[in-house]
Design a protein around this motif. Structure first.
Motif, PDB file in Angstrom:
ATOM      1  N   LYS A  25       3.450 -13.218 -11.577  1.00 60.12           N
ATOM      2  CA  LYS A  25       3.444 -13.624 -10.174  1.00 60.12           C
ATOM      3  C   LYS A  25       2.047 -13.402  -9.624  1.00 60.12           C
ATOM      4  O   LYS A  25       1.370 -12.435  -9.994  1.00 60.12           O
ATOM      5  N   SER A  26       1.589 -14.279  -8.763  1.00 61.03           N
ATOM      6  CA  SER A  26       0.243 -14.171  -8.218  1.00 61.03           C
ATOM      7  C   SER A  26       0.253 -13.490  -6.858  1.00 61.03           C
ATOM      8  O   SER A  26       1.271 -13.481  -6.151  1.00 61.03           O
ATOM      9  N   ALA A  27      -0.880 -12.896  -6.489  1.00 60.00           N
ATOM     10  CA  ALA A  27      -1.027 -12.243  -5.193  1.00 60.00           C
ATOM     11  C   ALA A  27      -2.507 -12.090  -4.885  1.00 60.00           C
ATOM     12  O   ALA A  27      -3.345 -12.009  -5.795  1.00 60.00           O
ATOM     13  N   THR A  28      -2.831 -12.048  -3.605  1.00 65.81           N
ATOM     14  CA  THR A  28      -4.189 -11.794  -3.137  1.00 65.81           C
ATOM     15  C   THR A  28      -4.108 -10.840  -1.953  1.00 65.81           C
ATOM     16  O   THR A  28      -3.040 -10.686  -1.350  1.00 65.81           O
TER      17      THR A  28
ATOM     18  N   ASN B  51      -3.157  -7.731 -11.800  1.00 62.06           N
ATOM     19  CA  ASN B  51      -3.474  -9.039 -12.373  1.00 62.06           C
ATOM     20  C   ASN B  51      -4.956  -9.172 -12.657  1.00 62.06           C
ATOM     21  O   ASN B  51      -5.364  -9.751 -13.681  1.00 62.06           O
ATOM     22  N   ARG B  52      -5.793  -8.650 -11.751  1.00 56.63           N
ATOM     23  CA  ARG B  52      -7.248  -8.676 -11.964  1.00 56.63           C
ATOM     24  C   ARG B  52      -7.629  -7.844 -13.175  1.00 56.63           C
ATOM     25  O   ARG B  52      -8.469  -8.223 -13.983  1.00 56.63           O
ATOM     26  N   SER B  53      -6.986  -6.711 -13.309  1.00 53.43           N
ATOM     27  CA  SER B  53      -7.274  -5.819 -14.442  1.00 53.43           C
ATOM     28  C   SER B  53      -6.891  -6.486 -15.754  1.00 53.43           C
ATOM     29  O   SER B  53      -7.634  -6.440 -16.739  1.00 53.43           O
TER      30      SER B  53
ATOM     31  N   ALA C 126       5.912   0.310  -9.102  1.00 48.08           N
ATOM     32  CA  ALA C 126       6.848  -0.110 -10.143  1.00 48.08           C
ATOM     33  C   ALA C 126       7.170  -1.591 -10.007  1.00 48.08           C
ATOM     34  O   ALA C 126       7.255  -2.323 -11.010  1.00 48.08           O
ATOM     35  N   TRP C 127       7.353  -2.057  -8.773  1.00 46.82           N
ATOM     36  CA  TRP C 127       7.613  -3.475  -8.518  1.00 46.82           C
ATOM     37  C   TRP C 127       6.464  -4.329  -9.039  1.00 46.82           C
ATOM     38  O   TRP C 127       6.676  -5.358  -9.701  1.00 46.82           O
ATOM     39  N   ALA C 128       5.237  -3.917  -8.768  1.00 49.83           N
ATOM     40  CA  ALA C 128       4.071  -4.677  -9.202  1.00 49.83           C
ATOM     41  C   ALA C 128       3.935  -4.675 -10.722  1.00 49.83           C
ATOM     42  O   ALA C 128       3.626  -5.710 -11.332  1.00 49.83           O
ATOM     43  N   ALA C 129       4.185  -3.525 -11.344  1.00 45.50           N
ATOM     44  CA  ALA C 129       4.076  -3.438 -12.799  1.00 45.50           C
ATOM     45  C   ALA C 129       5.068  -4.371 -13.482  1.00 45.50           C
ATOM     46  O   ALA C 129       4.769  -4.961 -14.526  1.00 45.50           O
TER      47      ALA C 129
END
Length: 263
Positions: A201-204, A254-256, A192-195
C-alpha cells in the motif's frame, strides 16, 4: 451453573497485573477453565494467574496478536472458547445470556457469539465517537474457526453460512486512563499496521495528513464524538494522530524497502 465441560475463558497478556484480577474475578463464578497465553510478563501477572488457577503458558516469540491468540487452542479441552482482554469485565447480563446460550447450543460451527463492549476512556463511559455500540465476535467453537493471523486488529474468522448471535448486555472495557497510555498503545498498533502493509500500500506525508484531518472530522462530527464531552474531543484528536502515525510509518517503511532494493 458451571460450564467447566463446555467453555474455556482465554486471554493473552503481558504485564497486566493492574487489570487482570478484576477481569478474572468477573468470570470466576462460571467455573470455567482459564487459559492465559503470555508474551513475557515481568510484573505479577503469573502470580495472579496462579491465584485464579489459570493455565499459564509463555510464548516470547511475538508474531502478532492473531497468532498469539491461536496458540491457546492447543491448551483448550472444551468445545467453546470465550476471549476476553485483561482490561475487560464480563457484565452480569452478558454472563447470564452466555450461560443460557452455551448450555443450549451445539458447537457444530453454525453459531458464533459476539459481545458488546462499553469502553471507559479518561474516566468516562464513551457512548458515541464510533466506540459504541462495539460488537465483536469473541465466543466460538474451537473446532470450527480461529483468529486471523493479523499482527494487529485481529478478528475471529466467520465461516460461510455461520450465524453470529449477539449476546445481551455490555462487557465493560477499561481503555485509556491517561494520555501516555493512549499514545503508547497507538504507536504499537500504528507501527504493526504499517509493517503488515509494507510494500502493498502506498502513502506519503501529505496523504497521511489529509487522512488525519478527515479522521478527526469523522469521529468528532459524523460519529458524534462531541456528545462525549472533553473525552470525545480527546478521542477524535487521538484518532487523527493514530491515522497520521500509521500512514507516515508506512511511507517510511516503503522508502526503506525501496532504498534497500536500489542498493
Amino acid at each position: 451453573m458451571n460450564l467447566d465441560k463446555l467453555l474455556t475463558i482465554a486471554l493473552i497478556t503481558k504485564n497486566e497485573a493492574k487489570h487482570l484480577p478484576d477481569c478474572l474475578a468477573s468470570v470466576q463464578d462460571l467455573g470455567c477453565p482459564i487459559v492465559i497465553i503470555d508474551s513475557g510478563s515481568s510484573d505479577a501477572t503469573p502470580e495472579i494467574a496462579e491465584q485464579f488457577s489459570a493455565a499459564f503458558h509463555v510464548f516470547t516469540d511475538w508474531q502478532g496478536f492473531g497468532t498469539q491468540r491461536n496458540r491457546a487452542h492447543a491448551f483448550i479441552q472444551t468445545p467453546w472458547v470465550l476471549w476476553l482482554d485483561a482490561d475487560e469485565r464480563l457484565g452480569e447480563t452478558t454472563r447470564q445470556d452466555l450461560i443460557q446460550r452455551i448450555s443450549q447450543t451445539i458447537p457444530d460451527g453454525k453459531v458464533l457469539f459476539s459481545i458488546n463492549r462499553l469502553s471507559i476512556a479518561y474516566g468516562r463511559e464513551i457512548r458515541h465517537s464510533g466506540w459504541y455500540p462495539d460488537r465483536i465476535v469473541r465466543c466460538y467453537p474451537i473446532a470450527q474457526t480461529q483468529y486471523s493471523d493479523d499482527l494487529v486488529h485481529e478478528s475471529v474468522l466467520v465461516p460461510s453460512g455461520v450465524k453470529v448471535v449477539e449476546l445481551k448486555g455490555d462487557v465493560l472495557h477499561n481503555t485509556y486512563a491517561d494520555l501516555n497510555q493512549h499514545l503508547e498503545k497507538m504507536k504499537q498498533y500504528a507501527f504493526a499496521w504499517a509493517a503488515q502493509r509494507q510494500g502493498k500500500k502506498s502513502a506519503t506525508p501529505f496523504s497521511a495528513t489529509i487522512r488525519a484531518v478527515f479522521a478527526f472530522l469523522r469521529f468528532y462530527f459524523l460519529k458524534r464524538g462531541f456528545l462525549d464531552g472533553q473525552q470525545g474531543l480527546m478521542i477524535a484528536t487521538m484518532n487523527a494522530v493514530y491515522t497520521f502515525l500509521k500512514y507516515a510509518q508506512l511511507w517510511q517503511l516503503n522508502r526503506s524497502k525501496s532504498g534497500s532494493l536500489k542498493g
